[in-house]
Design a protein around this motif. Structure first.
Motif, PDB file in Angstrom:
ATOM      1  N   LEU A 173       0.792  -1.173   0.084  1.00  0.00           N
ATOM      2  CA  LEU A 173       0.149  -0.093  -0.126  1.00  0.00           C
ATOM      3  C   LEU A 173       0.904   1.200  -0.010  1.00  0.00           C
ATOM      4  O   LEU A 173       0.741   2.219  -0.795  1.00  0.00           O
ATOM      5  CB  LEU A 173      -0.760   0.006   1.119  1.00  0.00           C
ATOM      6  CG  LEU A 173      -2.037  -1.034   1.279  1.00  0.00           C
ATOM      7  CD1 LEU A 173      -2.784  -1.011   2.545  1.00  0.00           C
ATOM      8  CD2 LEU A 173      -2.987  -0.657  -0.024  1.00  0.00           C
ATOM      9  N   ASP A 174       2.141   1.319   0.725  1.00  0.00           N
ATOM     10  CA  ASP A 174       2.744   2.249   0.812  1.00  0.00           C
ATOM     11  C   ASP A 174       3.384   2.784  -0.774  1.00  0.00           C
ATOM     12  O   ASP A 174       3.489   3.607  -1.167  1.00  0.00           O
ATOM     13  CB  ASP A 174       4.049   2.047   1.902  1.00  0.00           C
ATOM     14  CG  ASP A 174       3.456   2.192   3.175  1.00  0.00           C
ATOM     15  OD1 ASP A 174       2.547   2.970   3.444  1.00  0.00           O
ATOM     16  OD2 ASP A 174       4.514   1.685   4.149  1.00  0.00           O
ATOM     17  N   ALA A 175       3.797   1.581  -1.560  1.00  0.00           N
ATOM     18  CA  ALA A 175       4.464   1.807  -2.721  1.00  0.00           C
ATOM     19  C   ALA A 175       3.274   2.172  -3.892  1.00  0.00           C
ATOM     20  O   ALA A 175       3.628   2.955  -4.690  1.00  0.00           O
ATOM     21  CB  ALA A 175       4.842   0.347  -3.305  1.00  0.00           C
ATOM     22  N   LEU A 176       1.833   1.741  -3.624  1.00  0.00           N
ATOM     23  CA  LEU A 176       0.976   2.410  -4.533  1.00  0.00           C
ATOM     24  C   LEU A 176       0.558   3.871  -4.119  1.00  0.00           C
ATOM     25  O   LEU A 176       0.234   4.741  -4.897  1.00  0.00           O
ATOM     26  CB  LEU A 176      -0.236   1.588  -4.095  1.00  0.00           C
ATOM     27  CG  LEU A 176      -0.167   0.115  -4.728  1.00  0.00           C
ATOM     28  CD1 LEU A 176      -1.496  -0.666  -4.410  1.00  0.00           C
ATOM     29  CD2 LEU A 176       0.055   0.147  -6.292  1.00  0.00           C
ATOM     30  N   LYS A 177       0.688   4.214  -2.670  1.00  0.00           N
ATOM     31  CA  LYS A 177       0.530   5.505  -2.517  1.00  0.00           C
ATOM     32  C   LYS A 177       1.613   6.413  -3.149  1.00  0.00           C
ATOM     33  O   LYS A 177       1.107   7.747  -3.420  1.00  0.00           O
ATOM     34  CB  LYS A 177       0.670   5.766  -0.795  1.00  0.00           C
ATOM     35  CG  LYS A 177       0.291   7.034  -0.328  1.00  0.00           C
ATOM     36  CD  LYS A 177       0.679   7.403   1.243  1.00  0.00           C
ATOM     37  CE  LYS A 177       0.416   8.438   1.608  1.00  0.00           C
ATOM     38  NZ  LYS A 177      -1.098   9.078   1.377  1.00  0.00           N
ATOM     39  N   ASP A 196       5.116   4.554 -12.380  1.00  0.00           N
ATOM     40  CA  ASP A 196       4.473   3.297 -12.079  1.00  0.00           C
ATOM     41  C   ASP A 196       5.560   2.385 -11.149  1.00  0.00           C
ATOM     42  O   ASP A 196       5.294   0.981 -11.336  1.00  0.00           O
ATOM     43  CB  ASP A 196       4.112   2.491 -13.480  1.00  0.00           C
ATOM     44  CG  ASP A 196       3.025   3.173 -13.797  1.00  0.00           C
ATOM     45  OD1 ASP A 196       2.127   3.889 -13.063  1.00  0.00           O
ATOM     46  OD2 ASP A 196       2.513   3.004 -15.059  1.00  0.00           O
ATOM     47  N   TYR A 197       6.394   2.945 -10.478  1.00  0.00           N
ATOM     48  CA  TYR A 197       7.079   2.025  -9.722  1.00  0.00           C
ATOM     49  C   TYR A 197       6.349   1.298  -8.563  1.00  0.00           C
ATOM     50  O   TYR A 197       6.823   0.085  -8.423  1.00  0.00           O
ATOM     51  CB  TYR A 197       8.395   2.828  -8.871  1.00  0.00           C
ATOM     52  CG  TYR A 197       9.042   2.142  -7.999  1.00  0.00           C
ATOM     53  CD1 TYR A 197      10.166   1.422  -8.635  1.00  0.00           C
ATOM     54  CD2 TYR A 197       8.997   2.192  -6.570  1.00  0.00           C
ATOM     55  CE1 TYR A 197      11.001   0.416  -7.404  1.00  0.00           C
ATOM     56  CE2 TYR A 197       9.819   1.353  -5.816  1.00  0.00           C
ATOM     57  CZ  TYR A 197      10.704   0.771  -6.115  1.00  0.00           C
ATOM     58  OH  TYR A 197      11.748  -0.078  -5.425  1.00  0.00           O
ATOM     59  N   GLY A 198       5.268   1.701  -7.949  1.00  0.00           N
ATOM     60  CA  GLY A 198       4.421   1.127  -6.868  1.00  0.00           C
ATOM     61  C   GLY A 198       3.937  -0.134  -7.665  1.00  0.00           C
ATOM     62  O   GLY A 198       3.748  -1.256  -6.941  1.00  0.00           O
ATOM     63  N   VAL A 237      -6.158   3.587  -5.879  1.00  0.00           N
ATOM     64  CA  VAL A 237      -5.027   2.948  -5.121  1.00  0.00           C
ATOM     65  C   VAL A 237      -3.860   3.803  -5.425  1.00  0.00           C
ATOM     66  O   VAL A 237      -2.793   3.910  -4.548  1.00  0.00           O
ATOM     67  CB  VAL A 237      -5.016   1.665  -5.053  1.00  0.00           C
ATOM     68  CG1 VAL A 237      -5.959   0.878  -4.589  1.00  0.00           C
ATOM     69  CG2 VAL A 237      -4.263   0.835  -6.321  1.00  0.00           C
ATOM     70  N   LEU A 238      -3.738   4.378  -6.555  1.00  0.00           N
ATOM     71  CA  LEU A 238      -2.514   4.918  -7.199  1.00  0.00           C
ATOM     72  C   LEU A 238      -2.667   6.483  -6.394  1.00  0.00           C
ATOM     73  O   LEU A 238      -3.506   7.082  -6.966  1.00  0.00           O
ATOM     74  CB  LEU A 238      -2.457   4.852  -8.526  1.00  0.00           C
ATOM     75  CG  LEU A 238      -2.532   3.623  -9.222  1.00  0.00           C
ATOM     76  CD1 LEU A 238      -2.687   3.744 -10.750  1.00  0.00           C
ATOM     77  CD2 LEU A 238      -1.330   2.813  -8.929  1.00  0.00           C
ATOM     78  N   ARG A 239      -1.451   6.571  -5.689  1.00  0.00           N
ATOM     79  CA  ARG A 239      -1.279   8.130  -5.070  1.00  0.00           C
ATOM     80  C   ARG A 239      -2.513   8.423  -4.219  1.00  0.00           C
ATOM     81  O   ARG A 239      -2.915   9.600  -4.286  1.00  0.00           O
ATOM     82  CB  ARG A 239      -1.125   9.253  -6.500  1.00  0.00           C
ATOM     83  CG  ARG A 239       0.268   8.894  -6.983  1.00  0.00           C
ATOM     84  CD  ARG A 239       0.289   9.970  -7.996  1.00  0.00           C
ATOM     85  NE  ARG A 239      -0.921  10.110  -8.934  1.00  0.00           N
ATOM     86  CZ  ARG A 239      -1.068   9.280 -10.030  1.00  0.00           C
ATOM     87  NH1 ARG A 239      -0.134   8.318 -10.455  1.00  0.00           N
ATOM     88  NH2 ARG A 239      -1.973   9.371 -10.715  1.00  0.00           N
ATOM     89  N   HIS A 240      -3.093   7.365  -3.467  1.00  0.00           N
ATOM     90  CA  HIS A 240      -4.373   7.576  -2.713  1.00  0.00           C
ATOM     91  C   HIS A 240      -3.845   8.680  -1.584  1.00  0.00           C
ATOM     92  O   HIS A 240      -2.817   8.597  -1.043  1.00  0.00           O
ATOM     93  CB  HIS A 240      -4.876   6.211  -2.178  1.00  0.00           C
ATOM     94  CG  HIS A 240      -3.731   5.552  -1.264  1.00  0.00           C
ATOM     95  ND1 HIS A 240      -3.021   4.687  -1.881  1.00  0.00           N
ATOM     96  CD2 HIS A 240      -3.786   5.587  -0.062  1.00  0.00           C
ATOM     97  CE1 HIS A 240      -2.297   4.072  -1.020  1.00  0.00           C
ATOM     98  NE2 HIS A 240      -2.753   4.463   0.130  1.00  0.00           N
ATOM     99  N   ILE A 264      -9.956   2.648   1.083  1.00  0.00           N
ATOM    100  CA  ILE A 264      -9.205   3.758   0.354  1.00  0.00           C
ATOM    101  C   ILE A 264      -9.953   4.751  -0.019  1.00  0.00           C
ATOM    102  O   ILE A 264     -10.615   4.902  -0.881  1.00  0.00           O
ATOM    103  CB  ILE A 264      -8.337   2.983  -0.668  1.00  0.00           C
ATOM    104  CG1 ILE A 264      -7.388   2.035  -0.084  1.00  0.00           C
ATOM    105  CG2 ILE A 264      -7.129   4.108  -1.511  1.00  0.00           C
ATOM    106  CD1 ILE A 264      -6.477   1.193  -1.039  1.00  0.00           C
ATOM    107  N   ARG A 265      -9.369   6.096   0.254  1.00  0.00           N
ATOM    108  CA  ARG A 265      -9.993   7.292  -0.507  1.00  0.00           C
ATOM    109  C   ARG A 265      -8.796   7.957  -1.414  1.00  0.00           C
ATOM    110  O   ARG A 265      -7.632   8.086  -1.137  1.00  0.00           O
ATOM    111  CB  ARG A 265     -10.068   8.454   0.465  1.00  0.00           C
ATOM    112  CG  ARG A 265     -10.625   9.557   0.055  1.00  0.00           C
ATOM    113  CD  ARG A 265     -11.116  10.810   1.122  1.00  0.00           C
ATOM    114  NE  ARG A 265     -10.092  11.083   1.764  1.00  0.00           N
ATOM    115  CZ  ARG A 265      -9.237  12.257   1.669  1.00  0.00           C
ATOM    116  NH1 ARG A 265      -9.630  12.905   0.659  1.00  0.00           N
ATOM    117  NH2 ARG A 265      -8.499  12.510   2.578  1.00  0.00           N
ATOM    118  N   GLY A 266      -9.144   7.949  -2.740  1.00  0.00           N
ATOM    119  CA  GLY A 266      -8.034   8.489  -3.663  1.00  0.00           C
ATOM    120  C   GLY A 266      -7.865   9.860  -3.844  1.00  0.00           C
ATOM    121  O   GLY A 266      -8.529  10.464  -2.925  1.00  0.00           O
ATOM    122  N   SER A 267      -7.154  10.257  -4.664  1.00  0.00           N
ATOM    123  CA  SER A 267      -6.790  11.653  -4.916  1.00  0.00           C
ATOM    124  C   SER A 267      -7.793  12.317  -5.802  1.00  0.00           C
ATOM    125  O   SER A 267      -7.771  13.621  -5.615  1.00  0.00           O
ATOM    126  CB  SER A 267      -5.463  11.887  -5.638  1.00  0.00           C
ATOM    127  OG  SER A 267      -5.455  11.282  -6.993  1.00  0.00           O
TER     128      SER A 267
END
Length: 281
Positions: free
Chosen positions: A154-158, A166-168, A211-214, A236-239
């Motif tokens: 989850l930290d990697a996706l954040k 797209d490293y996460g 989940v990306l940059r949430h 999860i709440r997105g951006s």
């Protein structure tokens, strides 16, 4: 060619006769020689050449491996069942009789491995080996628990685009426990995820992109379904405005093989019908 044609006098032998022929002469394929220890088709010096073959493993020899330290302060003897191990210690073994019952007094040789007080790794590895291991791509670790494995993903996706784009998702792919040669239910339906590009595109789908940059997440429940299977539901709440979803991680601890003891992601499911309208990936 018939059987009779191989004999010298086929006329004297009748196959249907009840009496045996008195004498039948023929030339044998192999000729015994009183002055030779080997058949004729081998060279005359075959036996001597076998005795002079290069020394190596023997079935009936117990080797005595003698190891000395650099200061020659002590000598330790050990029985060596694997003769090839002796080839790892080059030196002067001419004073050692393999068939002697007495131990030699001193034997000097150069050890293959040398201990170094200022090095954490053997000499045959590079000096920066330890640092390079620390810089390996982030992924599953043997000391990660199931909860920690989910947390790191989850930290990697954040921070998905750090240090590169797209490293996460790359980290998620390393934690994925599916077989790349078979269709997987990692996202629910059967998908061919053997190629990373297909795996990456699904994360950019309208359902999973939250989940990306949430911005925020909250663990709703955690449960060990079995000893080596763990499930966790995360809100999860997105951006983007009013973008929030619930996902369920299923982690499995591998038993046996090269991943023995590692927690890998069996599935990441959306809490709903994420692909109702189909997906072109």
């Amino acid at each position: 060619m018939s059987f009779c044609s191989s004999l010298s006098s086929p006329q004297s032998l009748s196959l249907f006769s009840k009496t045996r022929p008195s004498t039948v002469s023929f030339t044998p394929r192999f000729r015994a020689s009183a002055d030779a220890d080997v058949p004729d088709f081998l060279s005359a010096d075959w036996l001597e050449s076998r005795k002079k073959r290069p020394f190596g493993p023997r079935l009936n020899v117990n080797f005595l491996l003698i190891m000395l330290n650099e200061q020659n302060t002590y000598v330790s003897y050990c029985s060596c069942r694997f003769p090839l191990a002796c080839q790892s210690y080059p030196g002067d073994f001419q004073s050692l009789s393999l068939f002697s019952k007495t131990r030699p007094s001193t034997i000097s040789f150069t050890p293959r491995f040398r201990a170094s007080a200022d090095a954490d790794v053997p000499d045959f590895l590079s000096a920066d080996w330890l640092e390079s291991r620390k810089k390996r791509p982030f992924g599953p670790r043997l000391n990660f628990s199931a909860e920690e494995a989910v947390q790191h993903q989850l930290d990697a996706l954040k921070y998905n685009d750090q240090p590169r784009q797209d490293y996460g998702i790359e980290v998620m792919y390393r934690f994925a426990g599916f077989d790349p040669f078979e269709r997987s239910t990692y996202f629910g339906p059967f998908f061919d995820l053997g190629q990373f590009e297909r795996f990456r595109r699904i994360f950019h789908h309208s359902t999973y992109r939250v989940v990306l940059r949430h911005e925020e997440r909250k663990i709703l429940s955690s449960l060990f379904v079995e000893e080596n299977r763990f499930k966790q539901r995360v809100w999860i709440r997105g951006s983007r405005p009013e973008e929030e979803e619930i996902f369920q991680f299923t982690m499995v601890q591998r038993v046996g093989g090269s991943w023995d003891g590692y927690w890998l992601t069996e599935s990441l499911l959306h809490d709903g019908d994420a692909f109702a309208g189909g997906l072109a990936y």
